[in-house]
Design a protein around this motif. Structure first.
Motif, PDB file in Angstrom:
ATOM      1  N   ASP A   1       0.810  -1.224   0.000  1.00 53.56           N
ATOM      2  CA  ASP A   1       0.000   0.000   0.000  1.00 53.56           C
ATOM      3  C   ASP A   1       0.845   1.277   0.000  1.00 53.56           C
ATOM      4  OD1 ASP A   1       0.916   0.053   2.636  1.00 53.56           O
ATOM      5  OD2 ASP A   1      -1.077   0.312   3.520  1.00 53.56           O
ATOM      6  N   MET A   2       2.151   1.129  -0.147  1.00 57.82           N
ATOM      7  CA  MET A   2       3.039   2.296  -0.213  1.00 57.82           C
ATOM      8  C   MET A   2       3.332   2.639  -1.669  1.00 57.82           C
ATOM      9  SD  MET A   2       5.672   1.566   2.937  1.00 57.82           S
ATOM     10  CE  MET A   2       6.384   3.208   2.930  1.00 57.82           C
ATOM     11  N   LEU A   3       3.810   3.852  -1.877  1.00 58.08           N
ATOM     12  CA  LEU A   3       4.142   4.302  -3.225  1.00 58.08           C
ATOM     13  C   LEU A   3       5.470   3.699  -3.686  1.00 58.08           C
ATOM     14  CD1 LEU A   3       3.139   8.029  -2.737  1.00 58.08           C
ATOM     15  CD2 LEU A   3       1.882   6.292  -4.026  1.00 58.08           C
ATOM     16  N   PRO A   4       5.634   3.518  -5.004  1.00 60.43           N
ATOM     17  CA  PRO A   4       6.862   2.925  -5.535  1.00 60.43           C
ATOM     18  C   PRO A   4       8.034   3.906  -5.495  1.00 60.43           C
ATOM     19  CG  PRO A   4       5.438   3.572  -7.337  1.00 60.43           C
ATOM     20  CD  PRO A   4       4.657   3.799  -6.060  1.00 60.43           C
ATOM     21  N   LEU A   5       9.213   3.369  -5.719  1.00 58.54           N
ATOM     22  CA  LEU A   5      10.444   4.156  -5.713  1.00 58.54           C
ATOM     23  C   LEU A   5      10.344   5.398  -6.595  1.00 58.54           C
ATOM     24  CD1 LEU A   5      13.439   4.597  -5.019  1.00 58.54           C
ATOM     25  CD2 LEU A   5      13.993   3.064  -6.923  1.00 58.54           C
ATOM     26  N   SER A   6       9.862   5.253  -7.810  1.00 60.72           N
ATOM     27  CA  SER A   6       9.797   6.404  -8.715  1.00 60.72           C
ATOM     28  C   SER A   6       8.960   7.529  -8.110  1.00 60.72           C
ATOM     29  CB  SER A   6       9.243   6.001 -10.083  1.00 60.72           C
ATOM     30  OG  SER A   6       7.938   5.446  -9.945  1.00 60.72           O
TER      31      SER A   6
ATOM     32  N   ILE B   1      10.797   9.451  -5.294  1.00 66.00           N
ATOM     33  CA  ILE B   1      11.749  10.438  -5.819  1.00 66.00           C
ATOM     34  C   ILE B   1      11.003  11.686  -6.293  1.00 66.00           C
ATOM     35  CG2 ILE B   1      13.479  10.901  -7.613  1.00 66.00           C
ATOM     36  CD1 ILE B   1      14.449   8.934  -5.428  1.00 66.00           C
ATOM     37  N   GLN B   2       9.903  11.494  -6.988  1.00 64.99           N
ATOM     38  CA  GLN B   2       9.109  12.631  -7.456  1.00 64.99           C
ATOM     39  C   GLN B   2       8.617  13.473  -6.280  1.00 64.99           C
ATOM     40  OE1 GLN B   2       6.337  10.251  -9.641  1.00 64.99           O
ATOM     41  NE2 GLN B   2       7.485  10.416 -11.565  1.00 64.99           N
ATOM     42  N   LEU B   3       8.175  12.823  -5.220  1.00 62.84           N
ATOM     43  CA  LEU B   3       7.676  13.556  -4.057  1.00 62.84           C
ATOM     44  C   LEU B   3       8.789  14.313  -3.329  1.00 62.84           C
ATOM     45  CD1 LEU B   3       5.021  11.016  -2.816  1.00 62.84           C
ATOM     46  CD2 LEU B   3       4.597  13.374  -3.540  1.00 62.84           C
ATOM     47  N   VAL B   4       9.970  13.724  -3.224  1.00 61.12           N
ATOM     48  CA  VAL B   4      11.099  14.443  -2.626  1.00 61.12           C
ATOM     49  C   VAL B   4      11.354  15.720  -3.415  1.00 61.12           C
ATOM     50  CG1 VAL B   4      13.593  14.378  -2.228  1.00 61.12           C
ATOM     51  CG2 VAL B   4      12.198  12.414  -1.600  1.00 61.12           C
ATOM     52  N   SER B   5      11.368  15.596  -4.718  1.00 66.15           N
ATOM     53  CA  SER B   5      11.568  16.747  -5.590  1.00 66.15           C
ATOM     54  C   SER B   5      10.486  17.801  -5.351  1.00 66.15           C
ATOM     55  CB  SER B   5      11.546  16.265  -7.045  1.00 66.15           C
ATOM     56  OG  SER B   5      11.530  17.323  -7.940  1.00 66.15           O
TER      57      SER B   5
ATOM     58  N   VAL C   1       4.434  28.618  -7.068  1.00 71.35           N
ATOM     59  CA  VAL C   1       4.701  27.200  -6.797  1.00 71.35           C
ATOM     60  C   VAL C   1       4.863  26.479  -8.136  1.00 71.35           C
ATOM     61  CG1 VAL C   1       3.800  25.082  -5.757  1.00 71.35           C
ATOM     62  CG2 VAL C   1       3.441  27.283  -4.615  1.00 71.35           C
ATOM     63  N   PRO C   2       6.009  25.836  -8.346  1.00 70.04           N
ATOM     64  CA  PRO C   2       6.248  25.161  -9.629  1.00 70.04           C
ATOM     65  C   PRO C   2       5.381  23.910  -9.777  1.00 70.04           C
ATOM     66  CG  PRO C   2       8.014  24.656  -8.098  1.00 70.04           C
ATOM     67  CD  PRO C   2       7.125  25.673  -7.420  1.00 70.04           C
ATOM     68  N   SER C   3       5.096  23.601 -11.007  1.00 70.04           N
ATOM     69  CA  SER C   3       4.342  22.382 -11.318  1.00 70.04           C
ATOM     70  C   SER C   3       5.246  21.477 -12.133  1.00 70.04           C
ATOM     71  CB  SER C   3       3.092  22.730 -12.117  1.00 70.04           C
ATOM     72  OG  SER C   3       2.449  21.554 -12.544  1.00 70.04           O
ATOM     73  N   MET C   4       5.421  20.260 -11.659  1.00 71.95           N
ATOM     74  CA  MET C   4       6.228  19.286 -12.388  1.00 71.95           C
ATOM     75  C   MET C   4       5.387  18.030 -12.577  1.00 71.95           C
ATOM     76  SD  MET C   4      10.066  19.541 -10.804  1.00 71.95           S
ATOM     77  CE  MET C   4       9.724  19.992  -9.104  1.00 71.95           C
ATOM     78  N   PRO C   5       5.004  17.725 -13.809  1.00 70.45           N
ATOM     79  CA  PRO C   5       4.230  16.502 -14.024  1.00 70.45           C
ATOM     80  C   PRO C   5       5.090  15.279 -13.712  1.00 70.45           C
ATOM     81  CG  PRO C   5       4.817  17.507 -16.117  1.00 70.45           C
ATOM     82  CD  PRO C   5       5.270  18.452 -15.042  1.00 70.45           C
ATOM     83  N   ASP C   6       4.455  14.254 -13.196  1.00 67.62           N
ATOM     84  CA  ASP C   6       5.150  13.024 -12.810  1.00 67.62           C
ATOM     85  C   ASP C   6       5.185  12.062 -13.996  1.00 67.62           C
ATOM     86  OD1 ASP C   6       5.400  14.104 -10.276  1.00 67.62           O
ATOM     87  OD2 ASP C   6       3.616  13.099  -9.511  1.00 67.62           O
ATOM     88  N   THR C   7       6.099  12.332 -14.930  1.00 66.77           N
ATOM     89  CA  THR C   7       6.164  11.539 -16.168  1.00 66.77           C
ATOM     90  C   THR C   7       7.406  10.667 -16.258  1.00 66.77           C
ATOM     91  OG1 THR C   7       7.229  13.406 -17.289  1.00 66.77           O
ATOM     92  CG2 THR C   7       4.812  13.284 -17.434  1.00 66.77           C
ATOM     93  N   GLU C   8       8.262  10.704 -15.255  1.00 67.53           N
ATOM     94  CA  GLU C   8       9.537   9.971 -15.319  1.00 67.53           C
ATOM     95  C   GLU C   8       9.290   8.460 -15.231  1.00 67.53           C
ATOM     96  OE1 GLU C   8       9.943  14.024 -13.853  1.00 67.53           O
ATOM     97  OE2 GLU C   8       8.873  12.342 -12.965  1.00 67.53           O
TER      98      GLU C   8
ATOM     99  N   ASN D   1      12.231   6.209 -15.992  1.00 69.58           N
ATOM    100  CA  ASN D   1      13.510   5.509 -15.923  1.00 69.58           C
ATOM    101  C   ASN D   1      14.480   6.296 -15.046  1.00 69.58           C
ATOM    102  OD1 ASN D   1      14.888   7.490 -17.633  1.00 69.58           O
ATOM    103  ND2 ASN D   1      13.769   6.561 -19.347  1.00 69.58           N
ATOM    104  N   PHE D   2      15.624   5.682 -14.784  1.00 72.78           N
ATOM    105  CA  PHE D   2      16.611   6.316 -13.908  1.00 72.78           C
ATOM    106  C   PHE D   2      17.089   7.663 -14.455  1.00 72.78           C
ATOM    107  CE2 PHE D   2      17.235   1.875 -12.376  1.00 72.78           C
ATOM    108  CZ  PHE D   2      16.985   2.116 -11.039  1.00 72.78           C
ATOM    109  N   ALA D   3      17.359   7.727 -15.743  1.00 73.40           N
ATOM    110  CA  ALA D   3      17.871   8.969 -16.335  1.00 73.40           C
ATOM    111  C   ALA D   3      16.877  10.108 -16.155  1.00 73.40           C
ATOM    112  CB  ALA D   3      18.194   8.755 -17.816  1.00 73.40           C
ATOM    113  N   GLU D   4      15.611   9.825 -16.379  1.00 74.51           N
ATOM    114  CA  GLU D   4      14.598  10.867 -16.226  1.00 74.51           C
ATOM    115  C   GLU D   4      14.447  11.301 -14.773  1.00 74.51           C
ATOM    116  OE1 GLU D   4      11.849   9.560 -20.060  1.00 74.51           O
ATOM    117  OE2 GLU D   4      11.176   9.036 -18.042  1.00 74.51           O
TER     118      GLU D   4
END
Length: 167
Positions: free
Chosen positions: A47-52, A55-59, A74-81, A83-86
């Motif tokens: 029931d927890m969120l995945p690794l990706s 990382i998005q939430l930390v950002s 307040v910046p808006s960053m869509p959660d589209t990543e 892979n590791f590079a993204e």
């Protein structure tokens, strides 16, 4: 210590360390012949969120924390990543964004009102010090520690020094 010093260096340290953790995770996947998507989708519990998403939430907590404390847009960053590079690119963009803030922007931020969403139809307003110590930093470090825990749980050879970015 200035309010800037209580905010920005910690965000930058952890964002940089997470980038290093992702580099080690990517190398781990290559060495063990693990599909990167498997690790990026890993969770500590179903029931927890995945690794990706961790990382998005930390950002998000770093960028939006700085913006809210300084009453900036307040910046808006869509959660589209996917892979590791993204994800590393997202962290790099967040680092660059956080670095744009100057100490004078945080002057008096500890006593100014900060309003932030607390669900789909609700917002909360508190003083900057309370926002930082009771919401922004705890959430930021929770998701950073969870990302570290997911990687460690999946066999990536990392430890506390990697989490702190001092290895």
């Amino acid at each position: 210590m200035s309010f800037y010093d209580a905010v920005v260096p910690g965000y930058l340290q952890m964002l940089n360390s997470l980038s290093g953790l992702l580099t080690k995770a990517e190398a781990h996947c290559a060495a063990k012949k693990i599909e990167p998507g498997v690790l990026l989708g890993s969770r500590l519990f179903p029931d927890m969120l995945p690794l990706s998403k961790q990382i998005q939430l930390v950002s998000d907590f770093a960028a939006k924390g700085c913006a809210r404390l300084t009453h900036s847009e307040v910046p808006s960053m869509p959660d589209t990543e996917t892979n590791f590079a993204e994800l590393k690119q997202r962290l790099a963009k967040t680092i660059d964004y956080v670095k744009t803030y100057k100490p004078e922007q945080f002057e008096g931020a500890d006593t100014k009102d900060v309003t932030f969403p607390a669900g789909p139809d609700r917002s909360i307003t508190v003083k900057g010090q309370q926002f930082l110590s009771s919401f922004s930093l705890p959430n930021f470090y929770f998701h950073a520690a969870t990302a570290h825990g997911i990687l460690r749980h999946n066999g990536v050879e990392i430890g506390k020094r990697d989490f702190l970015g001092v290895s």
